[in-house]
Write a protein that holds these residues in place. Structure first.
Motif, short mmCIF file in Angstrom:
data_model
loop_
_atom_site.label_atom_id
_atom_site.label_comp_id
_atom_site.label_asym_id
_atom_site.label_seq_id
_atom_site.Cartn_x
_atom_site.Cartn_y
_atom_site.Cartn_z
N MET A 1 0.84 -1.17 0.00
CA MET A 1 0.00 0.00 0.00
C MET A 1 0.89 1.24 0.00
SD MET A 1 -3.50 -1.31 1.81
CE MET A 1 -3.73 0.08 2.75
N GLY A 2 1.34 1.69 1.12
CA GLY A 2 2.30 2.78 1.15
C GLY A 2 1.77 4.16 0.83
N ARG A 3 0.52 4.29 0.42
CA ARG A 3 -0.03 5.61 0.12
C ARG A 3 -0.57 6.24 1.39
NH1 ARG A 3 -3.84 4.60 -4.99
NH2 ARG A 3 -5.07 5.95 -3.68
N THR A 4 -0.56 7.56 1.44
CA THR A 4 -1.12 8.27 2.58
C THR A 4 -2.34 9.07 2.14
OG1 THR A 4 0.18 10.27 2.29
CG2 THR A 4 1.17 8.51 3.60
N LEU A 5 -3.10 9.53 3.11
CA LEU A 5 -4.29 10.33 2.80
C LEU A 5 -3.99 11.82 2.79
CD1 LEU A 5 -6.93 8.41 4.95
CD2 LEU A 5 -6.50 8.24 2.50
N THR A 6 -2.77 12.19 3.12
CA THR A 6 -2.40 13.60 3.15
C THR A 6 -2.66 14.23 1.78
OG1 THR A 6 -0.68 13.11 4.75
CG2 THR A 6 -0.50 15.20 3.58
N GLY A 7 -3.38 15.34 1.79
CA GLY A 7 -3.64 16.06 0.55
C GLY A 7 -4.83 15.54 -0.24
N ALA A 15 -14.15 8.88 -5.08
CA ALA A 15 -13.95 8.64 -6.50
C ALA A 15 -12.90 7.55 -6.76
CB ALA A 15 -13.52 9.93 -7.19
N ASP A 16 -12.10 7.23 -5.74
CA ASP A 16 -11.01 6.26 -5.89
C ASP A 16 -11.56 4.84 -5.93
OD1 ASP A 16 -8.76 4.62 -5.66
OD2 ASP A 16 -7.78 5.94 -4.23
N ARG A 17 -11.32 4.15 -7.01
CA ARG A 17 -11.77 2.76 -7.16
C ARG A 17 -10.58 1.80 -7.25
NH1 ARG A 17 -15.97 4.30 -5.24
NH2 ARG A 17 -17.72 4.98 -6.48
N SER A 18 -9.45 2.22 -6.69
CA SER A 18 -8.24 1.41 -6.79
C SER A 18 -8.35 0.14 -5.94
CB SER A 18 -7.02 2.21 -6.33
OG SER A 18 -7.10 2.46 -4.93
N PRO A 19 -7.68 -0.92 -6.35
CA PRO A 19 -7.68 -2.15 -5.56
C PRO A 19 -7.08 -1.94 -4.16
CG PRO A 19 -6.70 -2.53 -7.73
CD PRO A 19 -6.96 -1.07 -7.61
N GLU A 20 -6.12 -1.04 -4.06
CA GLU A 20 -5.49 -0.78 -2.76
C GLU A 20 -6.49 -0.20 -1.77
OE1 GLU A 20 -2.39 -0.60 -5.96
OE2 GLU A 20 -4.26 0.48 -5.66
N LEU A 21 -7.28 0.77 -2.22
CA LEU A 21 -8.27 1.37 -1.32
C LEU A 21 -9.36 0.36 -0.99
CD1 LEU A 21 -9.22 3.80 0.28
CD2 LEU A 21 -10.48 4.53 -1.74
N THR A 22 -9.79 -0.42 -1.97
CA THR A 22 -10.80 -1.45 -1.73
C THR A 22 -10.33 -2.42 -0.66
OG1 THR A 22 -11.59 -1.24 -4.00
CG2 THR A 22 -12.17 -3.26 -2.84
N GLU A 23 -9.09 -2.84 -0.72
CA GLU A 23 -8.53 -3.77 0.27
C GLU A 23 -8.44 -3.11 1.64
OE1 GLU A 23 -6.81 -7.21 1.99
OE2 GLU A 23 -8.13 -6.83 0.31
N ALA A 24 -8.03 -1.85 1.69
CA ALA A 24 -7.93 -1.14 2.97
C ALA A 24 -9.30 -1.02 3.62
CB ALA A 24 -7.31 0.24 2.77
N ILE A 25 -10.32 -0.73 2.84
CA ILE A 25 -11.68 -0.63 3.36
C ILE A 25 -12.14 -1.98 3.89
CG2 ILE A 25 -14.11 -0.28 2.70
CD1 ILE A 25 -13.04 1.91 0.77
N ARG A 26 -11.84 -3.04 3.16
CA ARG A 26 -12.21 -4.38 3.59
C ARG A 26 -11.58 -4.72 4.93
NH1 ARG A 26 -10.55 -9.33 3.87
NH2 ARG A 26 -8.49 -8.92 3.08
#
Length: 49
Positions: A1-7, A15-26
């Motif tokens: 993952m490695g992404r942050t929510l800053t900014g 609007a983000d439909r990325s697999p990374e965000l989907t997994e984080a939500i799960r």
């Protein structure tokens, strides 16, 4: 993952439909469904996820 929510705004997240965000939500929803109980004891944790 490695992404942050800053900014990022909530609109960006919606609007983000990325697999990374989907997994984080799960993962977050799974932890909400099965919360850990921490009474401050000195023993080992009951869960290691």
């Amino acid at each position: 993952m490695g992404r942050t929510l800053t900014g990022h705004s909530l609109a960006d997240l919606r609007a983000d439909r990325s697999p990374e965000l989907t997994e984080a939500i799960r993962l977050v929803l799974r932890q909400v469904e099965r919360p850990r109980v921490n009474l401050g004891g000195s023993g080992p944790p009951g869960r290691a996820d």
